[in-house]
Motif scaffolding. Structure first.
Motif, short mmCIF file in Angstrom:
data_model
loop_
_atom_site.label_atom_id
_atom_site.label_comp_id
_atom_site.label_asym_id
_atom_site.label_seq_id
_atom_site.Cartn_x
_atom_site.Cartn_y
_atom_site.Cartn_z
N LEU A 311 0.81 -1.21 0.00
CA LEU A 311 0.00 0.00 0.00
C LEU A 311 0.85 1.27 0.00
CD1 LEU A 311 -2.98 -0.67 2.45
CD2 LEU A 311 -2.97 -0.75 -0.05
N GLN A 312 2.03 1.19 0.59
CA GLN A 312 2.84 2.39 0.77
C GLN A 312 4.04 2.45 -0.17
OE1 GLN A 312 3.72 2.04 4.95
NE2 GLN A 312 1.58 2.36 5.53
N GLU A 313 4.15 1.47 -1.08
CA GLU A 313 5.27 1.47 -2.02
C GLU A 313 5.27 2.76 -2.83
OE1 GLU A 313 7.97 0.11 -2.86
OE2 GLU A 313 8.16 0.92 -4.86
N ASP A 314 6.44 3.40 -2.90
CA ASP A 314 6.56 4.73 -3.51
C ASP A 314 7.19 4.70 -4.91
OD1 ASP A 314 9.15 4.07 -2.90
OD2 ASP A 314 9.48 5.75 -1.52
N GLY A 315 7.31 3.52 -5.49
CA GLY A 315 7.93 3.43 -6.79
C GLY A 315 9.42 3.16 -6.74
N SER A 316 9.99 3.01 -5.55
CA SER A 316 11.43 2.76 -5.44
C SER A 316 11.76 1.29 -5.66
CB SER A 316 11.95 3.21 -4.07
OG SER A 316 11.32 2.48 -3.03
N ARG A 317 10.81 0.40 -5.37
CA ARG A 317 11.06 -1.03 -5.53
C ARG A 317 10.12 -1.68 -6.53
NH1 ARG A 317 11.36 -1.35 0.87
NH2 ARG A 317 10.22 0.56 0.46
N LEU A 318 9.03 -1.01 -6.85
CA LEU A 318 8.09 -1.48 -7.87
C LEU A 318 7.85 -0.34 -8.86
CD1 LEU A 318 5.47 -3.29 -5.57
CD2 LEU A 318 7.21 -4.37 -7.01
N PRO A 319 7.43 -0.63 -10.06
CA PRO A 319 7.19 0.46 -11.02
C PRO A 319 6.13 1.42 -10.50
CG PRO A 319 7.22 -1.68 -12.13
CD PRO A 319 7.22 -1.96 -10.65
N PRO A 320 6.26 2.71 -10.76
CA PRO A 320 5.23 3.67 -10.35
C PRO A 320 3.86 3.24 -10.86
CG PRO A 320 7.16 4.81 -11.17
CD PRO A 320 7.38 3.35 -11.46
N GLY A 321 2.88 3.26 -9.97
CA GLY A 321 1.54 2.87 -10.34
C GLY A 321 1.31 1.38 -10.45
N TRP A 322 2.29 0.58 -10.04
CA TRP A 322 2.17 -0.88 -10.19
C TRP A 322 0.95 -1.42 -9.47
CZ3 TRP A 322 4.01 -4.88 -12.88
CH2 TRP A 322 3.77 -6.17 -12.39
N LEU A 323 0.73 -1.02 -8.24
CA LEU A 323 -0.36 -1.59 -7.46
C LEU A 323 -1.71 -1.32 -8.10
CD1 LEU A 323 -0.78 -3.17 -4.81
CD2 LEU A 323 -1.28 -1.00 -3.71
N ARG A 324 -1.89 -0.11 -8.60
CA ARG A 324 -3.16 0.23 -9.25
C ARG A 324 -3.38 -0.64 -10.48
NH1 ARG A 324 -2.00 4.94 -9.70
NH2 ARG A 324 -1.25 5.05 -11.84
N GLN A 325 -2.34 -0.87 -11.24
CA GLN A 325 -2.46 -1.68 -12.45
C GLN A 325 -2.62 -3.16 -12.11
OE1 GLN A 325 0.94 -1.31 -15.00
NE2 GLN A 325 -0.04 -2.34 -16.73
N ALA A 326 -1.84 -3.62 -11.15
CA ALA A 326 -1.84 -5.04 -10.81
C ALA A 326 -3.13 -5.50 -10.15
CB ALA A 326 -0.65 -5.36 -9.91
N SER A 327 -3.84 -4.59 -9.51
CA SER A 327 -5.00 -4.96 -8.71
C SER A 327 -6.32 -4.84 -9.45
CB SER A 327 -5.06 -4.08 -7.45
OG SER A 327 -5.25 -2.71 -7.79
N GLN A 328 -6.29 -4.53 -10.74
CA GLN A 328 -7.52 -4.32 -11.49
C GLN A 328 -7.56 -5.18 -12.74
OE1 GLN A 328 -10.07 -2.46 -10.34
NE2 GLN A 328 -8.77 -2.22 -8.53
N PRO A 329 -8.75 -5.61 -13.15
CA PRO A 329 -8.87 -6.35 -14.41
C PRO A 329 -8.47 -5.49 -15.60
CG PRO A 329 -10.86 -6.55 -13.08
CD PRO A 329 -10.04 -5.48 -12.45
N GLU A 330 -8.18 -6.17 -16.68
CA GLU A 330 -7.77 -5.46 -17.89
C GLU A 330 -8.41 -6.18 -19.08
OE1 GLU A 330 -3.55 -3.75 -18.77
OE2 GLU A 330 -3.60 -5.78 -19.58
#
Length: 420
Positions: A311-330
């Motif tokens: 929840l608090q990842e700031d893009g330093s270890r995961l791509p920016p916006g990763w959680l929003r993209q990873a947690s939603q259908p596409e």
């Protein structure tokens, strides 16, 4: 009769003889057990043929019955303060009745329940002999962790993009059905490669073939199985839940990074997120790859810290916006309500996504979860800054009522904690 296609059907079949032999005879491992054996703990010989008497003990001692590899923590432990609002007296409505917390815990054989609001503990309960030090196996919750490591590999440049070919990193899959697939399609469980997640031992069961591959106790045997699967649909057009697919993702991360999944998880997350204990990951063989689709073991609070990290990842270890993209259908194949008839959730990058907006379930707008058989949940609600962990020993691999009751409990917790 066609093979099972709904999540509920396929997981209700689990627990029979087909998977019973998956872990049998796999004692030992790459690491010694993290704690000396407790002579009072009588264990099953595998995870899927337990009894009510040994189920909980088996789930908290996987390193004594299967090969595992350690995931090492860092030096500093992240404190989890007590929240100003306690949920100790929580009551919620389910199936036309008001349910108390103790009733829920007992009926669903809950070994651990943790709810964190704004990083603070609003509820923490243990059962079935568990303590804060117990390491409990997560079953398919691990799929979401493997997907997160895909994101870390992308952030560090080990992967060029999610649209690169799977076989580019895995020579064993060149010239196979997977040669047409991208990393993104595997994350969505939409490769179109044939996989029958039928846990009956029959000629058409790919789980039966997976059992045989693991019984070989040989590094590479599972990838050989995946290389043999034919194409069943065009890439990206059909959702098909596949434990084998998650193993391929794990193998891909290991190949891209040149490291074991356990070491990579330690380096990118476990040693940096304030974990209190080493975790461990079950392997395909004593010298083999991690089972990317199942069975990381950790403490209840460390699962919670993992949720906070995400929840608090700031893009330093995961791509920016990763959680929003990873947690939603596409797209349609993984959209909410499209996976199985009558089932409201959708699928992201190995995460189950709750519907949003007008279709949202009470308290769960924008939430998502990792889920494993026998009642394992890692639930994240970004809008409410809330993380919940449920570790259970359900009497069957999947219990529809227990899943829905868990969602009702968490939805009420969200509402109660919002009334500050």
């Amino acid at each position: 009769m066609r093979h099972p296609t709904t999540r509920r059907h396929l997981i209700q079949l689990l627990g029979g003889g087909a998977m019973g032999s998956l872990l049998a005879g796999c004692g030992g491992g790459a690491d010694e057990p993290l704690a000396p054996p407790d002579p009072a703990e009588t264990l099953a010989t595998n995870l899927l043929l337990t009894t009510p008497a040994n189920q909980a003990a088996t789930y908290r001692n996987v390193d004594r019955i299967a090969p595992t590899r350690r995931v090492r923590r860092g030096g500093a432990v992240r404190a989890l303060p007590v929240h100003a609002r306690s949920l100790g007296g929580l009551k919620f409505d389910f199936a036309g009745q008001q349910v108390g917390l103790d009733d829920y815990l007992a009926r669903n054989r809950v070994a651990g329940l943790l709810i964190l609001k704004d990083g603070a503990v609003a509820l923490e309960r243990y059962g079935l002999g568990n303590t804060p030090a117990s390491l409990w196996t997560s079953f398919s919750v691990t799929k979401s962790i493997t997907a997160t490591l895909v994101g870390a590999a992308l952030r560090e440049g080990h992967l060029a993009s999610l649209d690169e070919g799977v076989a580019q990193r895995l020579p064993a899959l060149r010239g196979t059905a997977y040669a047409a697939n991208t990393v993104r399609q595997l994350l969505r469980m939409s490769s179109g490669v044939a996989w029958n997640e039928d846990y009956a031992l029959g000629a058409g069961s790919d789980i039966g073939r997976l059992v045989q591959a693991v019984q070989a106790n040989r590094r590479g045997a599972v990838l050989e199985l995946m290389a043999s699967r034919p194409r069943a649909a065009a890439p990206g057009t059909v959702f098909n839940y596949s434990t084998g697919e998650s193993f391929v993702l794990g193998a891909l991360v290991a190949a891209a990074t040149g490291r074991s999944l356990s070491d990579y998880l330690s380096d990118r997350i476990w040693s940096r997120a304030g974990m209190e204990a080493d975790a461990y990951w079950m392997l395909e063989a004593a010298d083999g790859l991690e089972m990317g689709g199942d069975n990381l073991s950790a403490t209840l609070r460390d699962y919670g810290r993992l949720g906070l990290f995400l929840l608090q990842e700031d893009g330093s270890r995961l791509p920016p916006g990763w959680l929003r993209q990873a947690s939603q259908p596409e797209g349609t194949p993984t959209a909410c309500g499209s996976l199985y008839s009558g089932y409201p959730l959708g699928y992201g990058y190995q995460w189950w996504a709750f519907p949003s907006g007008a279709e949202a379930l009470p308290g769960h707008d924008g939430a998502f979860a990792a889920m494993g058989i026998f009642g394992q949940f890692l639930y994240l609600n970004p809008r409410e800054n809330l993380v919940a962990v449920v570790c259970s020993a359900w009497p069957a691999p999947w219990v529809d009522a227990a899943e829905l009751e868990t969602f009702a409990l968490l939805g009420t917790a969200v509402a109660d904690l919002g009334q500050r």
